[in-house]
Motif scaffolding. Structure first.
Motif, short mmCIF file in Angstrom:
data_model
loop_
_atom_site.label_atom_id
_atom_site.label_comp_id
_atom_site.label_asym_id
_atom_site.label_seq_id
_atom_site.Cartn_x
_atom_site.Cartn_y
_atom_site.Cartn_z
N LYS A 117 0.77 -1.22 -0.16
CA LYS A 117 0.03 -0.06 0.10
C LYS A 117 0.82 1.13 0.06
N THR A 118 2.05 1.04 -0.12
CA THR A 118 3.02 2.38 0.03
C THR A 118 2.47 3.16 -1.18
N CYS A 119 2.35 3.02 -2.26
CA CYS A 119 1.91 3.72 -3.51
C CYS A 119 0.75 4.68 -3.26
N ASP A 120 -0.38 4.12 -2.48
CA ASP A 120 -1.65 4.58 -2.16
C ASP A 120 -1.28 5.90 -1.48
N ILE A 121 -0.33 5.51 -0.36
CA ILE A 121 0.17 6.43 0.76
C ILE A 121 0.95 7.72 0.28
N LYS A 122 2.09 7.32 -0.54
CA LYS A 122 3.28 8.08 -0.80
C LYS A 122 3.39 8.99 -2.07
N ASP A 123 2.31 8.36 -3.06
CA ASP A 123 2.42 9.22 -4.30
C ASP A 123 2.13 10.56 -4.14
N PRO A 124 2.97 11.57 -4.56
CA PRO A 124 3.04 13.07 -4.09
C PRO A 124 1.67 13.67 -4.66
N SER A 125 1.08 13.15 -5.75
CA SER A 125 -0.09 13.62 -6.43
C SER A 125 -1.57 12.69 -5.94
N GLN A 126 -1.07 12.12 -5.31
CA GLN A 126 -2.21 11.23 -4.55
C GLN A 126 -3.14 10.64 -5.87
N ASN A 127 -2.36 10.15 -7.17
CA ASN A 127 -3.13 9.72 -8.23
C ASN A 127 -3.30 8.41 -8.16
N ILE A 128 -2.73 7.52 -7.24
CA ILE A 128 -2.78 6.03 -7.27
C ILE A 128 -3.80 5.45 -6.16
N THR A 129 -4.63 4.69 -6.60
CA THR A 129 -5.86 3.99 -5.85
C THR A 129 -5.36 2.57 -5.81
N TRP A 130 -4.94 1.85 -4.62
CA TRP A 130 -4.91 0.46 -4.48
C TRP A 130 -6.27 -0.02 -4.20
N VAL A 131 -6.66 -0.96 -5.16
CA VAL A 131 -8.08 -1.60 -4.92
C VAL A 131 -7.81 -3.08 -4.83
N VAL A 132 -8.54 -3.96 -4.34
CA VAL A 132 -8.36 -5.28 -4.33
C VAL A 132 -8.32 -6.13 -5.65
N PRO A 133 -7.13 -6.82 -6.03
CA PRO A 133 -7.25 -7.50 -7.01
C PRO A 133 -8.20 -9.12 -6.97
N GLU A 134 -8.03 -9.88 -7.92
CA GLU A 134 -8.91 -10.98 -7.68
C GLU A 134 -8.34 -11.80 -6.54
N GLY A 135 -9.34 -12.33 -5.86
CA GLY A 135 -9.00 -12.86 -4.50
C GLY A 135 -8.08 -14.14 -4.88
N GLY A 136 -7.20 -14.19 -3.68
CA GLY A 136 -6.03 -15.22 -3.96
C GLY A 136 -4.73 -14.64 -4.45
N GLY A 137 -4.96 -13.48 -4.97
CA GLY A 137 -3.67 -13.08 -5.70
C GLY A 137 -2.73 -12.35 -4.52
N GLY A 138 -1.50 -12.07 -4.96
CA GLY A 138 -0.64 -11.08 -4.10
C GLY A 138 0.43 -12.46 -3.38
N PRO A 139 0.95 -11.72 -2.54
CA PRO A 139 1.98 -12.44 -1.96
C PRO A 139 1.69 -13.99 -1.23
N THR A 140 2.32 -14.86 -1.07
CA THR A 140 2.01 -16.14 -0.11
C THR A 140 3.39 -16.32 0.70
N TYR A 141 3.34 -15.34 1.95
CA TYR A 141 4.29 -15.73 2.81
C TYR A 141 4.46 -17.08 3.77
N PRO A 142 5.48 -17.61 3.89
CA PRO A 142 5.29 -18.79 4.50
C PRO A 142 5.29 -18.85 6.05
N ASN A 143 5.92 -17.80 6.74
CA ASN A 143 5.68 -17.83 8.09
C ASN A 143 6.22 -16.33 8.49
N MET A 144 5.76 -15.39 7.92
CA MET A 144 6.00 -14.05 8.12
C MET A 144 5.45 -13.47 9.38
#
Length: 548
Positions: free
Chosen positions: A521-548
């Motif tokens: 979510k850093t882009c949604d926060i730090k973009d100086p023009s607040q031009n990027i909106t993070w929305v959810v991708p298709e369910g199940g996408g993204g990282p798969t952290y084993p034990n973080m």
């Protein structure tokens, strides 16, 4: 294809510490009162814990309240803290250990545990299921359901099988309506729906802007002679002396592993700063490198952290629901901990919701939660630490640290000052012509690495043929505003190499590699023009952290 609908008493969005603690407490109350409740938890990760990233030194206070017999139940709290060190990294070569008397007592970790929060969430999910809670991983809550009176009536999960151009692919399945008397939003820091709720109900109108950091973490297998199980090291100073504020950590976990990371406040000014590269530099300091040398990096990840604390707390309730945990900003940054406060917020919400449902209420604004929260130890913790971050940002690391030590150790957080910060993090970014580009060393592939090989270790995957979940309000701004004015900092602040400015046919092109996104979510926060909106991708996408 018609959208299916299911009715529940309570829907919980997010299977992190706050959401699962709420689910468990609701299950307990239902059992104790012999009352049947329909409760479900939806989680966008492919499985429970897949998107959980936390340091983490865990304070068991909320766990002790939720499951007093957690040891007998086999909760994965296996490594008690045995040693605490605070190092001031004076430069890239030297360091000095600070005496405990010179350190805020909130940094002390007696009675705490070095844990994988991913594994704790998996364990909490097992406890919830044993209490009759339904848990659905791989389903992203993408939209709010609004009732005719404006209250929240549940969520709609994301459609599956939508192509990048918006057309329906083979196997297309529309999302489901999950309707509820109350919906608890436990999405973590900068939640997609939480952000909408803040705006729609003006929940943060009386608070200072939320402030954030980006937290990096790697897990390393290290040689036995370099491993001290239970040792906790926090650092201040280098490499962030000139360009930003934050601090590092090194936690000696079990099984010969150490957790190493760096947290960088996102209010930094220099648009050329590259947080990922600062983390790589951090690992080269002799005090850190001595532990990692001849070891093997196992996994990597990064996540935004809500660190505004007390002054940034929004109104957490609204008709039909409650914001929980890091979605509301309950992390106590003076402890560098938020899992115990997140869990307690979920438990308090469960008690308020259970009482309301038992009394026949639904879709109401639960003022009882506000009262319970303000009478809780979470509120007391956050109030006593209210000036922690502001003091460091306004007075500097040394003077701010001295103030915090005095305030926490001798006055119990009651000094009569207010270090409020009214400037949002994105507005702190200054123009590129005020700075020179920062030259970072090339990775040695032993201690330091590049972003793409790091993202590979996060097991990140998105279906490429789906709508981009990193949405630009104006597609021209990256090249017409952000590039000439800020040297397009998205190329650097993203810890996964999602954003690039490349040349095609002699022209600059802003490229989004959405499949690399690790949902920080850093882009949604730090973009100086607040031009990027993070929305959810298709369910199940993204990282798969084993034990973080």
């Amino acid at each position: 294809m018609e959208r299916e609908s299911m009715d529940f008493d309570v829907v919980i969005v997010g299977a992190g510490p706050s959401g699962l603690a709420a689910a468990c407490r609701l299950g307990q109350l239902a059992q104790e009162n012999e009352q049947e409740l329909m409760i479900c938890v939806v989680e966008k990760g492919a499985d429970i814990g897949a998107h959980i990233l936390s340091g983490a030194v865990f304070e068991p206070r909320a766990m002790n309240e939720l499951f007093p017999d957690w040891k007998e139940r086999g909760a994965p709290l296996n490594t008690a803290v045995t040693k605490d060190e605070i190092l001031l990294l004076k430069d890239q070569h030297s360091s000095r250990q600070l005496p405990h008397i010179a350190v805020p007592k909130t940094f002390h970790n007696e009675g705490n545990y070095i844990v994988s929060m991913g594994n704790i969430c998996r364990w909490l999910a097992e406890q919830a299921e044993s209490l009759g809670i339904e848990i659905f991983p791989g389903f992203a809550a993408s939209e709010l359901i609004k009732n005719d009176d404006g209250s929240v009536g549940g969520v709609i999960t994301g459609d599956m099988g939508v192509a990048k151009d918006g057309s329906e692919k083979d196997g297309y399945m529309p999302g489901m309506e999950l309707r509820a008397k109350y919906t608890l939003f436990a999405e973590g820091c900068r939640g997609h729906l939480g952000k909408q709720l803040m705006q729609q109900f003006e929940l943060d109108k009386d608070a200072t802007p939320q402030h954030y950091g980006i937290g990096f973490k790697e897990i390393w297998d290290v040689p036995a002679e370099q491993h001290e199980p239970g040792k906790v090291v926090h650092t201040a100073g280098w490499p962030l002396d000139e360009n930003g504020s934050g601090g590092g950590y090194l936690y000696h976990a079990d099984d010969g592993q150490v957790y190493v990371g760096l947290i960088i406040d996102l209010n930094y000014k220099n648009p050329y700063l590259n947080p990922f590269q600062e983390f790589q530099r951090f690992k080269t300091h002799p005090a850190i490198k001595a532990v990692l040398e001849n070891g093997k990096r196992v996994t990597y990840g990064a996540r935004a952290i809500a660190k505004g604390g007390y002054y940034s707390l929004p109104k957490m309730t609204f008709p039909g629901g409650i914001l929980l945990g890091c979605n509301a900003g309950t992390l106590n940054f003076s402890k560098i901990k938020g899992n115990h406060t997140a869990m307690k917020s979920g438990m308090l919400a469960a008690e308020s919701v259970f009482k309301a449902i038992s009394e026949g209420q639904q879709h109401s604004d639960l003022d009882s939660y506000k009262v319970a929260f303000e009478n809780s130890w979470v509120f007391d913790e956050l109030y006593r630490s209210r000036n922690f971050g502001g003091a460091v940002h306004k007075l500097g690391t040394v003077l701010g640290g001295a103030y915090n030590t005095l305030d926490q150790n001798y006055f119990g957080g009651k000094l009569p000052f207010k270090f409020k910060e009214w400037t949002p993090d994105y507005k702190c970014t200054e123009k590129a012509n005020n700075y020179q580009p920062i030259e970072y060393p090339k990775p040695d592939n032993k201690i330091t690495f590049d972003r793409l090989s790091s993202v590979f270790l996060s097991n990140t995957n998105h279906a490429e043929d789906q709508p981009c979940h990193l949405q630009l309000k104006d597609a021209d701004i990256p090249l017409t505003v952000n590039l000439p004015e800020y040297a397009e900092p998205a190329q650097r602040y993203c810890p996964a190499g999602v954003y690039e400015v490349v040349e095609e046919d002699g022209k600059d092109v802003f490229k989004i590699n959405a499949q690399n996104c690790i949902h920080c979510k850093t882009c949604d926060i730090k973009d100086p023009s607040q031009n990027i909106t993070w929305v959810v991708p298709e369910g199940g996408g993204g990282p798969t952290y084993p034990n973080m």
